[in-house]
Design a protein around this motif. Sequence first.
Motif, PDB file in Angstrom:
ATOM      1  N   LEU A 188      -8.849   3.503  -0.315  1.00  0.00           N
ATOM      2  CA  LEU A 188      -8.384   5.124   0.022  1.00  0.00           C
ATOM      3  C   LEU A 188      -7.027   5.330   0.109  1.00  0.00           C
ATOM      4  O   LEU A 188      -6.285   6.569   0.058  1.00  0.00           O
ATOM      5  CB  LEU A 188      -8.349   4.547   1.721  1.00  0.00           C
ATOM      6  N   THR A 189      -6.106   4.774   0.025  1.00  0.00           N
ATOM      7  CA  THR A 189      -4.012   4.264  -0.575  1.00  0.00           C
ATOM      8  C   THR A 189      -4.952   5.482  -1.946  1.00  0.00           C
ATOM      9  O   THR A 189      -3.801   6.733  -2.025  1.00  0.00           O
ATOM     10  CB  THR A 189      -4.096   3.362  -0.606  1.00  0.00           C
ATOM     11  N   LEU A 190      -5.137   5.240  -2.950  1.00  0.00           N
ATOM     12  CA  LEU A 190      -4.865   5.610  -4.147  1.00  0.00           C
ATOM     13  C   LEU A 190      -6.498   6.616  -4.465  1.00  0.00           C
ATOM     14  O   LEU A 190      -5.781   7.383  -5.704  1.00  0.00           O
ATOM     15  CB  LEU A 190      -5.729   4.421  -5.524  1.00  0.00           C
ATOM     16  N   LEU A 244     -12.915  16.165  -7.738  1.00  0.00           N
ATOM     17  CA  LEU A 244     -14.180  15.199  -8.734  1.00  0.00           C
ATOM     18  C   LEU A 244     -12.776  14.644  -9.138  1.00  0.00           C
ATOM     19  O   LEU A 244     -13.274  12.984  -9.496  1.00  0.00           O
ATOM     20  CB  LEU A 244     -14.726  16.118  -9.114  1.00  0.00           C
ATOM     21  N   GLY A 245     -11.744  14.611 -10.243  1.00  0.00           N
ATOM     22  CA  GLY A 245     -10.893  14.003 -10.949  1.00  0.00           C
ATOM     23  C   GLY A 245     -10.713  12.625 -10.011  1.00  0.00           C
ATOM     24  O   GLY A 245     -10.769  12.016 -10.309  1.00  0.00           O
ATOM     25  N   ALA A 246     -10.145  12.924  -8.946  1.00  0.00           N
ATOM     26  CA  ALA A 246      -9.246  12.052  -8.206  1.00  0.00           C
ATOM     27  C   ALA A 246     -10.680  10.664  -8.143  1.00  0.00           C
ATOM     28  O   ALA A 246     -10.113   9.311  -8.265  1.00  0.00           O
ATOM     29  CB  ALA A 246      -9.000  12.782  -7.362  1.00  0.00           C
ATOM     30  N   PHE A 247     -11.423  11.594  -7.027  1.00  0.00           N
ATOM     31  CA  PHE A 247     -12.357  11.096  -7.144  1.00  0.00           C
ATOM     32  C   PHE A 247     -13.427   9.611  -8.566  1.00  0.00           C
ATOM     33  O   PHE A 247     -12.727   8.245  -8.222  1.00  0.00           O
ATOM     34  CB  PHE A 247     -13.980  10.958  -6.897  1.00  0.00           C
ATOM     35  N   LEU A 248     -13.364  10.285  -9.419  1.00  0.00           N
ATOM     36  CA  LEU A 248     -13.589   9.175 -10.770  1.00  0.00           C
ATOM     37  C   LEU A 248     -12.932   8.131 -10.990  1.00  0.00           C
ATOM     38  O   LEU A 248     -12.989   7.080 -11.417  1.00  0.00           O
ATOM     39  CB  LEU A 248     -14.266  10.463 -12.261  1.00  0.00           C
ATOM     40  N   TRP A 249     -11.734   9.069 -11.507  1.00  0.00           N
ATOM     41  CA  TRP A 249      -9.784   8.298 -11.765  1.00  0.00           C
ATOM     42  C   TRP A 249      -9.676   7.257 -10.854  1.00  0.00           C
ATOM     43  O   TRP A 249      -9.891   5.795 -11.434  1.00  0.00           O
ATOM     44  CB  TRP A 249      -8.308   8.776 -11.713  1.00  0.00           C
ATOM     45  N   VAL A 250     -10.050   7.131 -10.045  1.00  0.00           N
ATOM     46  CA  VAL A 250      -9.919   6.299  -8.932  1.00  0.00           C
ATOM     47  C   VAL A 250     -10.421   5.184  -9.054  1.00  0.00           C
ATOM     48  O   VAL A 250     -10.808   3.709  -8.674  1.00  0.00           O
ATOM     49  CB  VAL A 250      -9.041   6.123  -7.774  1.00  0.00           C
ATOM     50  N   THR A 251     -12.299   5.402  -8.765  1.00  0.00           N
ATOM     51  CA  THR A 251     -12.934   4.468  -8.661  1.00  0.00           C
ATOM     52  C   THR A 251     -13.544   3.948 -10.219  1.00  0.00           C
ATOM     53  O   THR A 251     -13.442   2.734  -9.709  1.00  0.00           O
ATOM     54  CB  THR A 251     -14.366   6.052  -8.151  1.00  0.00           C
ATOM     55  N   ILE A 252     -13.675   4.685 -11.504  1.00  0.00           N
ATOM     56  CA  ILE A 252     -13.470   3.945 -12.562  1.00  0.00           C
ATOM     57  C   ILE A 252     -12.278   2.485 -12.876  1.00  0.00           C
ATOM     58  O   ILE A 252     -12.457   0.794 -12.909  1.00  0.00           O
ATOM     59  CB  ILE A 252     -13.309   4.590 -13.385  1.00  0.00           C
ATOM     60  N   CYS A 253     -11.564   2.752 -12.469  1.00  0.00           N
ATOM     61  CA  CYS A 253      -9.796   2.526 -12.814  1.00  0.00           C
ATOM     62  C   CYS A 253      -9.717   1.288 -12.000  1.00  0.00           C
ATOM     63  O   CYS A 253     -10.060  -0.060 -12.048  1.00  0.00           O
ATOM     64  CB  CYS A 253      -8.300   3.143 -12.975  1.00  0.00           C
ATOM     65  N   TYR A 293       0.971  -1.065   0.097  1.00  0.00           N
ATOM     66  CA  TYR A 293       0.194  -0.042  -0.105  1.00  0.00           C
ATOM     67  C   TYR A 293       0.556   1.340  -0.170  1.00  0.00           C
ATOM     68  O   TYR A 293       0.577   2.138   0.036  1.00  0.00           O
ATOM     69  CB  TYR A 293      -1.139  -0.128   0.716  1.00  0.00           C
ATOM     70  N   GLY A 294       1.605   1.146   0.881  1.00  0.00           N
ATOM     71  CA  GLY A 294       2.854   2.121   1.428  1.00  0.00           C
ATOM     72  C   GLY A 294       3.788   2.591  -0.184  1.00  0.00           C
ATOM     73  O   GLY A 294       3.561   3.691  -0.935  1.00  0.00           O
ATOM     74  N   ILE A 295       3.877   1.438  -0.940  1.00  0.00           N
ATOM     75  CA  ILE A 295       4.580   1.427  -2.978  1.00  0.00           C
ATOM     76  C   ILE A 295       3.835   2.030  -3.435  1.00  0.00           C
ATOM     77  O   ILE A 295       4.104   3.024  -4.679  1.00  0.00           O
ATOM     78  CB  ILE A 295       4.946   0.609  -2.967  1.00  0.00           C
ATOM     79  N   LEU A 296       2.310   1.953  -3.228  1.00  0.00           N
ATOM     80  CA  LEU A 296       1.475   1.968  -4.013  1.00  0.00           C
ATOM     81  C   LEU A 296       1.702   3.530  -4.450  1.00  0.00           C
ATOM     82  O   LEU A 296       1.355   4.440  -4.945  1.00  0.00           O
ATOM     83  CB  LEU A 296      -0.031   1.611  -4.313  1.00  0.00           C
ATOM     84  N   PHE A 297       1.051   3.985  -3.460  1.00  0.00           N
ATOM     85  CA  PHE A 297       0.786   5.352  -2.981  1.00  0.00           C
ATOM     86  C   PHE A 297       2.405   6.142  -2.942  1.00  0.00           C
ATOM     87  O   PHE A 297       1.390   6.850  -3.610  1.00  0.00           O
ATOM     88  CB  PHE A 297       0.604   5.923  -1.376  1.00  0.00           C
TER      89      PHE A 297
END
Length: 215
Positions: free
Chosen positions: A74-76, A160-169, A30-34
Amino acid sequence: MDALIQVFEFCLHIDRHLESVVRQYHTATYGILFLIVFMETGLVVTPFLPGDSLLFAAGTLAGKGMLDIRTLYLTLLVAPLVGDNVNYWVGRLIGHRIVHSKRIRLIRKEHIEKTHAFFEKYGGKTLVIARFVPIVRTMAPFVAGLGAMTYPRFLMFSVLGAFLWVTICTLAGYYFGSIPLIKENFSIAILTIIALSLLPALIEYVRHKRQVRVG
């Protein structure tokens, strides 16, 4: 030098080897991904790092039970928001100095020009659309700060962009990552999503043009 090259290769292709990373580093993943997502969105010198594909791969592993989807999500979600803010304030405070500095050659002029073109065409919505466009995703917050976009407006589009990006992908990987057709054509799926998201704006634009002609 060899060690640095290995680290670079690791970061550049982590989306392809994420399952091995999870098996080796467990919860530290999770830390690496962050860190990778933060760098890809927050540092203008690292636009080459994986973005959409990394989120999709992480979601796929969460679907297999190798990662916890809530912790992953949450991390992403936090990583690009922190990255965006760092990028924005760097652009706002010292952006012009960086762009005109001959010592910093990793920021390519054509990348900034491409992002400027996005802002000219889509305005603040660039920060949302750019989430799904490599390189522009990295440059958009920097250019927003460079152009002195007000922080509240920037923050609204950034969230808004972060929410859509992380949620969709991420959820696409979580629910559909095991389907070969989706996995092999994820980029096409993302472009389709962008096209559909722009459709209402295009319809409104055409209506406005017709009204102007009639008037």
